[in-house]
Write a protein that holds these residues in place. Structure first.
Motif, PDB file in Angstrom:
ATOM      1  N   ALA A  28       0.802  -1.224   0.000  1.00 23.00           N
ATOM      2  CA  ALA A  28       0.000   0.000   0.000  1.00 23.00           C
ATOM      3  C   ALA A  28       0.833   1.271   0.000  1.00 23.00           C
ATOM      4  O   ALA A  28       0.350   2.324  -0.421  1.00 23.00           O
ATOM      5  CB  ALA A  28      -0.924   0.004   1.217  1.00 23.00           C
ATOM      6  N   PRO A 148      -3.060  -0.705   5.085  1.00 22.90           N
ATOM      7  CA  PRO A 148      -3.400   0.556   4.417  1.00 22.90           C
ATOM      8  C   PRO A 148      -3.899   1.640   5.372  1.00 22.90           C
ATOM      9  O   PRO A 148      -3.808   2.827   5.064  1.00 22.90           O
ATOM     10  CB  PRO A 148      -4.512   0.136   3.449  1.00 22.90           C
ATOM     11  CG  PRO A 148      -4.282  -1.311   3.200  1.00 22.90           C
ATOM     12  CD  PRO A 148      -3.758  -1.850   4.498  1.00 22.90           C
ATOM     13  N   MET A 266      -6.804   1.840  -2.418  1.00 20.13           N
ATOM     14  CA  MET A 266      -5.489   1.803  -1.803  1.00 20.13           C
ATOM     15  C   MET A 266      -4.467   2.650  -2.570  1.00 20.13           C
ATOM     16  O   MET A 266      -3.620   3.311  -1.979  1.00 20.13           O
ATOM     17  CB  MET A 266      -5.002   0.345  -1.726  1.00 20.13           C
ATOM     18  CG  MET A 266      -3.730   0.137  -0.933  1.00 20.13           C
ATOM     19  SD  MET A 266      -3.172  -1.601  -1.006  1.00 20.13           S
ATOM     20  CE  MET A 266      -4.558  -2.454  -0.270  1.00 20.13           C
TER      21      MET A 266
END
Length: 436
Positions: A28, A148, A266
């Motif tokens: 991420a 994330p 993301m």
């Protein structure tokens, strides 16, 4: 005296949660670094989307080979090897001196992380009894969204103090250390672990007297069984049967769209907030985290509901997620400009998206035996990661021609297709409920 049942499977669960948090942070962090990478290497939206997509391309390419590798060498070894190389390639991104090097290293991260996902889900299948697999899957996938969730504020701080390259150096170290910890503490089977009592091993295998005598909640939702086409089916016992089963491919196609949407959130959300909403870096970090805070909560709730309310039925939550995500993606076309209101909307989006997300992972556990599960899930996850590879690139291409309204509309359509496909697969249950 009866032997006390240990609870070491929850220690394994805690390790899975932490390790998958780190693994997903490794994938991420590119999203937050992307605006800075584009300035340094002068990329178009399509080229930036390709940087993101190449991770998922390598990841998807290696899913089925990883399924066979985990089946042959065991999830313990393949997890540690995969995590070590994932961390190594992550750190090397900080040394990249060209767009080509970035692309090559992103492919490397994807290829290295492929056996990690298959090994993690195999660990859940091996270490938990059937009645806890949905909950365990939800906890595990909550870890995938904690990564994330913590990335935006952490990356914002690193960039403000040092620069974008230091993001990747910082994210390299935890995974390398945790890979060693995993190898030392977790065995392929619970019965082989010195930390697991015989009573717990029996409980996990669904053979303990306590579990057999445990009072089961009566399941009366006949209309749910009718809606999801629940019926008793024989579990698939070998790779040949798995590769011929539409239910596995249907789950893979549905997962294609769900993972695609998650990968867009993301990777592209920080860029959307900076370029469209004109948010400053710390406000961007706050709002970027909101959908993943929602997915953490949604994964916990969805897994628990699947096990305890729906009596191990996975398909209902898959359908709920597909329908609600269709609505939420369309609602983002008119997203508010206020950061707090937008964060609330994105939190709700993430929560609803995650309610059935873990069900895609748990579904093959009820359709195949334990020996064939790594191969079955590798097919489902291949579908998911192809979505993860294609969606960011597709978004870049849309943005070069249209705008973000077109992006959200396309994601809404994709989620509705997911609902239509998932509706065709069978819900495998031991005793489907008929209306009386």
């Amino acid at each position: 005296m009866k032997e006390k049942k240990s609870g070491y499977r929850w220690v394994v669960m805690a390790l899975l949660f932490i390790l998958y948090t780190v693994a997903n942070a490794d994938r991420a962090n590119i999203g937050f670094a992307l605006p800075y990478l584009r300035k340094e290497f002068a990329m178009s939206n399509t080229e930036a989307g390709a940087i993101i997509s190449l991770f998922f391309a390598g990841y998807a390419l290696m899913q089925i080979p990883s399924g066979f590798l985990v089946k042959k060498f065991g999830m313990r070894t393949m997890f540690s090897v995969g995590m070590l190389f994932t961390s190594l390639f992550t750190g090397m991104i900080g040394m990249a001196n060209s767009a080509f090097a970035l692309k090559a290293l992103r492919v490397g991260v994807g290829v290295a992380e492929a056996p990690v996902a298959i090994a993690c889900t195999t660990a859940i299948n091996n270490w938990f009894p059937a009645k806890e697999k949905g909950t365990a899957s939800g906890i595990f996938l909550a870890g995938s969204k904690v990564g994330p969730l913590i990335v935006p504020p952490l990356c914002a701080w690193i960039i403000s103090v040092w620069g974008w390259r230091e993001i990747f150096y910082a994210f390299m170290v935890p995974g390398m250390l945790l890979a060693i910890v995993w190898y030392l503490l977790v065995t392929n089977k619970p019965a082989d672990s010195k930390f697991v009592s015989a009573a717990e091993a029996e409980y996990i295998a669904d053979t303990s007297v306590v579990q057999k005598e445990e009072k089961k909640r009566e399941y009366k939702l006949w209309w749910v069984d009718k809606l999801v086409r629940a019926k008793k089916v024989n579990p698939l016992t070998n790779s040949s049967q798995v590769f011929k089963c539409w239910d596995i491919y249907g789950a893979a196609i549905g997962y294609f769209f769900m993972v695609g949407i998650v990968s867009v959130l993301m990777s592209w959300l920080p860029t959307y907030l900076v370029t469209v909403k004109q948010f400053a870096i710390m406000k961007t970090a706050f709002v970027s985290s909101a959908p993943f805070a929602g997915t953490v909560a949604g994964n916990f709730v969805g897994g628990w509901v699947s096990d305890n309310i729906l009596n191990k039925r996975r398909k209902p939550m898959m359908m709920v997620t597909a329908l609600s995500t269709t609505i939420m993606m369309y609602s983002l076309i008119n997203a508010p400009a206020d950061a707090t209101l937008l964060a609330i909307l994105l939190f709700a989006t993430g929560f609803l998206l995650a309610l059935g997300y873990s069900a895609f992972m748990a579904y093959p556990m009820g359709r195949v035996n334990k020996e064939s599960y790594p191969v079955a899930f590798s097919i489902v996850n291949t579908g998911g990661q192809l979505g993860g590879a294609g969606a960011p690139l597709f978004v870049g291409m849309i943005l070069d021609k249209f705008n973000w309204d077109a992006v959200f509309l396309a994601l809404a359509i994709g989620s509705f297709i997911c609902l239509a496909v998932v509706a065709t697969i069978v819900e495998p249950v031991e005793d489907p409920v008929a209306r009386t």
